[in-house]
Design a protein around this motif. Sequence first.
Motif, PDB file in Angstrom:
ATOM      1  N   VAL A 122       0.933  -1.179  -0.220  1.00  0.00           N
ATOM      2  CA  VAL A 122       0.104   0.079   0.089  1.00  0.00           C
ATOM      3  C   VAL A 122       1.011   1.232  -0.029  1.00  0.00           C
ATOM      4  CG1 VAL A 122      -2.006   1.209   1.253  1.00  0.00           C
ATOM      5  CG2 VAL A 122      -1.706  -1.214   1.040  1.00  0.00           C
ATOM      6  N   HIS A 123       2.162   1.158   0.672  1.00  0.00           N
ATOM      7  CA  HIS A 123       2.996   2.334   0.580  1.00  0.00           C
ATOM      8  C   HIS A 123       3.557   2.369  -0.551  1.00  0.00           C
ATOM      9  CE1 HIS A 123       6.302   4.892   1.700  1.00  0.00           C
ATOM     10  NE2 HIS A 123       6.963   3.907   1.200  1.00  0.00           N
ATOM     11  N   PRO A 131      -0.161   3.666  -3.642  1.00  0.00           N
ATOM     12  CA  PRO A 131      -1.197   4.472  -2.830  1.00  0.00           C
ATOM     13  C   PRO A 131      -2.529   4.495  -4.039  1.00  0.00           C
ATOM     14  CG  PRO A 131       0.597   5.758  -2.786  1.00  0.00           C
ATOM     15  CD  PRO A 131       1.076   4.672  -3.738  1.00  0.00           C
ATOM     16  N   GLY A 132      -3.505   4.040  -3.216  1.00  0.00           N
ATOM     17  CA  GLY A 132      -4.792   3.848  -4.216  1.00  0.00           C
ATOM     18  C   GLY A 132      -5.245   2.402  -4.488  1.00  0.00           C
ATOM     19  N   SER A 183     -10.287   2.107  -2.671  1.00  0.00           N
ATOM     20  CA  SER A 183      -9.003   2.203  -2.486  1.00  0.00           C
ATOM     21  C   SER A 183      -8.391   2.373  -1.137  1.00  0.00           C
ATOM     22  CB  SER A 183      -8.513   3.602  -3.363  1.00  0.00           C
ATOM     23  OG  SER A 183      -8.885   3.319  -4.548  1.00  0.00           O
ATOM     24  N   SER A 240      -5.011   3.858   1.562  1.00  0.00           N
ATOM     25  CA  SER A 240      -3.584   4.285   1.549  1.00  0.00           C
ATOM     26  C   SER A 240      -3.512   4.442   2.940  1.00  0.00           C
ATOM     27  CB  SER A 240      -3.898   5.900   1.226  1.00  0.00           C
ATOM     28  OG  SER A 240      -4.720   6.422   2.104  1.00  0.00           O
ATOM     29  N   ASN A 252      -2.153   5.640   6.411  1.00  0.00           N
ATOM     30  CA  ASN A 252      -2.548   6.943   7.568  1.00  0.00           C
ATOM     31  C   ASN A 252      -1.178   7.306   7.952  1.00  0.00           C
ATOM     32  OD1 ASN A 252      -3.952   8.632   9.086  1.00  0.00           O
ATOM     33  ND2 ASN A 252      -4.728   7.292  10.291  1.00  0.00           N
ATOM     34  N   ASP A 303       3.993  11.449   8.077  1.00  0.00           N
ATOM     35  CA  ASP A 303       3.850  12.338   6.989  1.00  0.00           C
ATOM     36  C   ASP A 303       4.842  13.463   6.985  1.00  0.00           C
ATOM     37  OD1 ASP A 303       2.621  14.201   8.301  1.00  0.00           O
ATOM     38  OD2 ASP A 303       0.769  14.060   7.184  1.00  0.00           O
TER      39      ASP A 303
END
Length: 177
Positions: free
Chosen positions: A22-23, A26-27, A73, A75, A77, A101
Amino acid sequence: MRRLTSPDRMKLINEKNILKIVHENPGIYRKLIAEKTNLSSQTVTNLVTELVERRVLLEYAPSLGIKGRNPVSLSVNYAGFYMITADINIGRVAVYVNALDETGVASEERPVDQKTDVLAVLKEMIGRVLEQAGAGRTILACAISVTGVVNEDKGIVVEAGKLNWYNLNLAGELSYL
């Protein structure tokens, strides 16, 4: 501390693989994760559901303009998890709380000298930046930079003479984090 059973270890490995995919994508949605990991669709659904419930992953439904139900989808967090970093040297101690982030949440810097009890100052500063950051923050990591000789594997500062630290079990001192 509880010993991990073989199924527990396998679950952690599978979660790590899902998070990595997933990293990197993304999506992405569950079906593609199952294809990339060679896990069954049901296993992916179960693990992703747990990760979403724990707020590690976020779901969103983009409109793809196709007939039928659009895939959900996923992503990571990054904004929901935090790390503490500290830079310790003879001139100053700086402590930061950042979201994964890279958003800065709280920070504090303080000058120190050879007479200062740097460990006490560090603990005090960590408490204040955590208070500034607010309750409910999930701290995933703590990274400490110290000028001196360090055994990283054991979390021990072997020698930081100007800080008067010798064989200091820093990981043990900060284990409450």
